[in-house]
Write a protein that holds these residues in place. Structure first.
Motif, PDB file in Angstrom:
ATOM      1  N   PHE A 271       1.047  -1.320  -0.093  1.00  0.00           N
ATOM      2  CA  PHE A 271       0.013  -0.103  -0.226  1.00  0.00           C
ATOM      3  C   PHE A 271       0.969   1.455  -0.319  1.00  0.00           C
ATOM      4  N   GLY A 272       1.922   1.007   0.314  1.00  0.00           N
ATOM      5  CA  GLY A 272       2.818   2.106   0.158  1.00  0.00           C
ATOM      6  C   GLY A 272       2.943   2.834   2.213  1.00  0.00           C
ATOM      7  N   GLU A 273       4.237   3.341   2.047  1.00  0.00           N
ATOM      8  CA  GLU A 273       4.675   4.363   3.172  1.00  0.00           C
ATOM      9  C   GLU A 273       3.182   5.184   3.803  1.00  0.00           C
ATOM     10  N   LEU A 274       3.208   6.403   2.214  1.00  0.00           N
ATOM     11  CA  LEU A 274       2.567   7.236   2.880  1.00  0.00           C
ATOM     12  C   LEU A 274       0.534   6.448   3.793  1.00  0.00           C
ATOM     13  N   ARG A 275       0.127   5.798   3.204  1.00  0.00           N
ATOM     14  CA  ARG A 275      -0.733   4.963   2.912  1.00  0.00           C
ATOM     15  C   ARG A 275      -1.289   4.671   4.858  1.00  0.00           C
ATOM     16  N   MET A 276       0.384   4.126   4.642  1.00  0.00           N
ATOM     17  CA  MET A 276       0.239   3.110   5.880  1.00  0.00           C
ATOM     18  C   MET A 276       0.808   4.245   7.458  1.00  0.00           C
ATOM     19  N   ILE A 277       0.795   5.544   7.230  1.00  0.00           N
ATOM     20  CA  ILE A 277       1.215   6.902   7.524  1.00  0.00           C
ATOM     21  C   ILE A 277       0.078   7.304   8.379  1.00  0.00           C
ATOM     22  N   TYR A 278      -0.419   7.068   7.515  1.00  0.00           N
ATOM     23  CA  TYR A 278      -2.079   7.480   7.314  1.00  0.00           C
ATOM     24  C   TYR A 278      -3.119   6.153   8.388  1.00  0.00           C
ATOM     25  N   ALA A 279      -2.916   5.716   8.030  1.00  0.00           N
ATOM     26  CA  ALA A 279      -3.307   4.593   8.359  1.00  0.00           C
ATOM     27  C   ALA A 279      -3.559   3.862   9.883  1.00  0.00           C
ATOM     28  N   GLY A 280      -2.094   4.271  10.122  1.00  0.00           N
ATOM     29  CA  GLY A 280      -1.664   4.971  11.768  1.00  0.00           C
ATOM     30  C   GLY A 280      -1.944   5.796  12.541  1.00  0.00           C
ATOM     31  N   ILE A 281      -2.104   7.201  11.971  1.00  0.00           N
ATOM     32  CA  ILE A 281      -2.954   8.459  12.536  1.00  0.00           C
ATOM     33  C   ILE A 281      -3.887   7.752  12.778  1.00  0.00           C
ATOM     34  N   ILE A 282      -4.992   7.111  11.825  1.00  0.00           N
ATOM     35  CA  ILE A 282      -6.187   7.102  12.053  1.00  0.00           C
ATOM     36  C   ILE A 282      -6.411   6.511  13.883  1.00  0.00           C
ATOM     37  N   LEU A 283      -5.667   5.188  13.951  1.00  0.00           N
ATOM     38  CA  LEU A 283      -5.783   4.350  14.517  1.00  0.00           C
ATOM     39  C   LEU A 283      -5.371   5.474  16.278  1.00  0.00           C
ATOM     40  N   GLN A 284      -4.718   6.215  15.897  1.00  0.00           N
ATOM     41  CA  GLN A 284      -3.599   6.809  16.967  1.00  0.00           C
ATOM     42  C   GLN A 284      -5.383   7.636  17.826  1.00  0.00           C
ATOM     43  N   LEU A 285      -6.154   8.319  16.349  1.00  0.00           N
ATOM     44  CA  LEU A 285      -6.738   9.385  16.910  1.00  0.00           C
ATOM     45  C   LEU A 285      -8.383   8.428  17.700  1.00  0.00           C
ATOM     46  N   ALA A 286      -8.302   7.327  17.521  1.00  0.00           N
ATOM     47  CA  ALA A 286      -8.901   6.602  17.587  1.00  0.00           C
ATOM     48  C   ALA A 286      -8.739   5.752  18.950  1.00  0.00           C
ATOM     49  N   CYS A 287      -7.797   5.858  18.509  1.00  0.00           N
ATOM     50  CA  CYS A 287      -7.208   5.688  20.717  1.00  0.00           C
ATOM     51  C   CYS A 287      -7.852   6.768  21.430  1.00  0.00           C
ATOM     52  N   VAL A 288      -7.475   7.713  21.302  1.00  0.00           N
ATOM     53  CA  VAL A 288      -7.725   8.731  21.767  1.00  0.00           C
ATOM     54  C   VAL A 288      -9.352   9.482  22.267  1.00  0.00           C
ATOM     55  N   GLY A 289     -10.452   8.636  21.272  1.00  0.00           N
ATOM     56  CA  GLY A 289     -11.439   8.756  21.323  1.00  0.00           C
ATOM     57  C   GLY A 289     -12.156   7.664  22.218  1.00  0.00           C
ATOM     58  N   VAL A 290     -11.580   6.534  22.444  1.00  0.00           N
ATOM     59  CA  VAL A 290     -12.081   5.706  23.754  1.00  0.00           C
ATOM     60  C   VAL A 290     -11.102   6.085  24.944  1.00  0.00           C
ATOM     61  N   ALA A 291      -9.956   6.438  25.003  1.00  0.00           N
ATOM     62  CA  ALA A 291      -9.527   7.026  26.762  1.00  0.00           C
ATOM     63  C   ALA A 291     -10.311   8.130  26.759  1.00  0.00           C
ATOM     64  N   LEU A 292     -11.035   9.151  25.918  1.00  0.00           N
ATOM     65  CA  LEU A 292     -11.923   9.993  26.667  1.00  0.00           C
ATOM     66  C   LEU A 292     -13.685   9.605  26.935  1.00  0.00           C
ATOM     67  N   SER A 293     -13.593   8.231  27.029  1.00  0.00           N
ATOM     68  CA  SER A 293     -14.792   7.726  26.846  1.00  0.00           C
ATOM     69  C   SER A 293     -15.113   6.929  28.403  1.00  0.00           C
ATOM     70  N   GLY A 294     -13.950   7.130  29.551  1.00  0.00           N
ATOM     71  CA  GLY A 294     -14.341   6.014  30.098  1.00  0.00           C
ATOM     72  C   GLY A 294     -12.971   6.016  31.438  1.00  0.00           C
ATOM     73  N   TYR A 295     -12.798   5.570  32.359  1.00  0.00           N
ATOM     74  CA  TYR A 295     -11.690   4.773  33.308  1.00  0.00           C
ATOM     75  C   TYR A 295     -11.786   3.479  33.692  1.00  0.00           C
ATOM     76  N   SER A 296     -12.460   2.588  32.641  1.00  0.00           N
ATOM     77  CA  SER A 296     -12.594   1.803  32.830  1.00  0.00           C
ATOM     78  C   SER A 296     -11.749   0.526  32.856  1.00  0.00           C
ATOM     79  N   VAL A 297     -11.240  -0.494  33.405  1.00  0.00           N
ATOM     80  CA  VAL A 297     -10.056  -0.916  33.012  1.00  0.00           C
ATOM     81  C   VAL A 297     -10.172  -1.583  31.749  1.00  0.00           C
ATOM     82  N   ALA A 298     -11.399  -1.838  31.032  1.00  0.00           N
ATOM     83  CA  ALA A 298     -11.546  -2.130  29.730  1.00  0.00           C
ATOM     84  C   ALA A 298     -10.699  -1.304  28.455  1.00  0.00           C
ATOM     85  N   GLN A 299     -11.301   0.217  29.148  1.00  0.00           N
ATOM     86  CA  GLN A 299     -11.648   1.015  28.551  1.00  0.00           C
ATOM     87  C   GLN A 299      -9.403   1.525  27.991  1.00  0.00           C
ATOM     88  N   PHE A 300      -8.966   1.825  29.014  1.00  0.00           N
ATOM     89  CA  PHE A 300      -7.625   2.012  29.429  1.00  0.00           C
ATOM     90  C   PHE A 300      -6.745   1.268  28.169  1.00  0.00           C
TER      91      PHE A 300
END
Length: 398
Positions: A271-300
């Motif tokens: 897929f190329g380096e640039l697409r993979m970098i974009y994919a990684g950024i999207i996943l890290q943004l998703a991480c932030v979304g989950v982290a902001l949703s609560g403080y349970s062990v499952a959410q961490f």
């Protein structure tokens, strides 16, 4: 076995051992420092000094390897890591925060050397095997995902009067074992023709769009990962979760950092380096979304899983992209400069992490990651609009 495959196996094994030590230290140091420090905002100081040591060691490590070769450089780094583990153990036994910080700094120097494992894998590899070699070496961290935190749990009460001191003795042992294994590494040293070939000034190399895009995306991927991972043990402590729960979260975070490495090289090639970098950024943004949703062990747990997976995609692709920024003769100074920029930035981020989580809370640590990730996406988009003639004048980067 072909020599490049053998070298990848050795480097992956040492990546596993180094990663085990790093995850052990990252899981325990904030908790130990929080107990020892009078000013709780300094609880991430030892963890931050790991990254400071990494940043300060990157260029000297590259220059040592240029002069003496990969094997001698890597063995030296591992021995410094063993010394760092011993100092950390002594610090816990004596209950001295500053000594713990010194030990962490020494381990950071080892980290500065170890960050070149992924580049070393490409030295003697065929061009079509390079992205796979990088990802396979990084995949050595899969075992580390569980070994490091489990050693931390095992060592927690090994010395009854000094919680976690036993874990740092394990850190000393695995670093020393890395040094012994690295004695079997055989990567040809650069020839005089390679070392003395045409070389541009570093000031010309670092202004190339390809270098800027690779380094900025790598730095932000690593920086966001460090920001959130470093704050996680303290945030979980604030949320009244026990250390076993914290170790579980760190285990799966590190697993997600390295497990995809078995296929990331193929994905970069497909897929190329640039697409993979974009994919990684999207996943890290998703991480932030989950982290902001609560403080349970499952959410961490889920937030850190996404954080690690996103780092793996972005960082592997950024490393692969970096190899197009230099010629053979420019290899060592460019790799050193890349790692210095990345880890100087990460050191600053990590130093802020403890104060942010202590004074403002887990929520604001995550919110702070969002503009960084958007900046990385913007820089990669800017680079994608540039002509590919901006690549280094070499069809075979090393």
């Amino acid at each position: 076995m072909r020599s490049d495959r053998k070298n990848v196996l050795i480097l992956a094994t040492c990546q596993m051992l180094f990663g085990s030590g790093r995850s052990l230290l990252m899981a325990t140091a904030p908790v130990v420092a929080y107990a020892l420090a009078e000013e709780k905002g300094l609880a991430t100081l030892p963890t931050s000094l790991v990254i400071v040591g990494t940043a300060l060691a990157t260029i000297p490590a590259a220059m040592i390897m240029r002069r003496f070769g990969r094997r001698i450089g890597f063995v030296l780094g591992a021995l410094i890591g063993a010394a760092g583990g011993a100092v950390c153990a002594h610090a816990v036994i004596r209950g001295e925060m500053w000594l713990l910080a010194v030990g962490a700094f020494l381990f950071g120097i080892f980290t500065g050397f170890s960050q070149l494992y992924r580049f070393a894998a490409t030295d003697a590899a065929e061009p079509r095997f390079r992205s796979k070699a990088i990802s396979l070496v990084l995949a050595g961290g899969v075992v580390a995902a569980f070994l490091g935190p489990e050693l931390a749990k095992l060592g927690k009460d090994l010395i009854g009067s000094a919680p976690f001191a036993g874990g740092y003795l394990f850190l000393t042992a695995i670093s020393f074992l890395s040094a012994l294994i690295l004695l079997t590494l055989h990567i040809p040293r650069q020839t005089r023709a390679d070392r003395d070939g045409p070389r541009r000034p570093l000031s010309k190399i670092v202004v190339q769009p390809v270098f800027i895009a690779a380094t900025v995306s790598g730095a932000i991927s690593q920086g966001v990962m460090s920001l959130l991972m470093t704050a996680t043990p303290i945030a979980m402590q604030h949320a009244h979760h026990d250390f076993d729960a914290t170790a579980l979260v760190i285990e799966w975070h590190v697993f997600a950092m390295f497990a995809p490495g078995f296929i990331t090289g193929w994905m970069v090639g497909r897929f190329g380096e640039l697409r993979m970098i974009y994919a990684g950024i999207i996943l890290q943004l998703a991480c932030v979304g989950v982290a902001l949703s609560g403080y349970s062990v499952a959410q961490f747990w889920l937030a850190n899983l996404l954080l690690g997976f996103g780092w793996c995609l972005s960082f592997t692709a950024a490393t692969s992209l970096t190899t197009f920024a230099y010629t053979h003769a420019e290899r060592d100074k460019t790799q050193g400069a890349t790692n210095f920029i990345i880890f100087a930035f990460v050191a600053l981020i990590s130093l802020l992490s403890g104060a942010l989580v202590h004074y403002f809370g887990w929520r604001w640590v995550n919110i702070g990651a969002v503009p960084l990730l958007l900046l990385a996406a913007l820089v990669v988009w800017w680079y994608s609009a540039k002509p590919q003639a901006q690549l280094a004048p070499s069809s075979s980067p090393g």
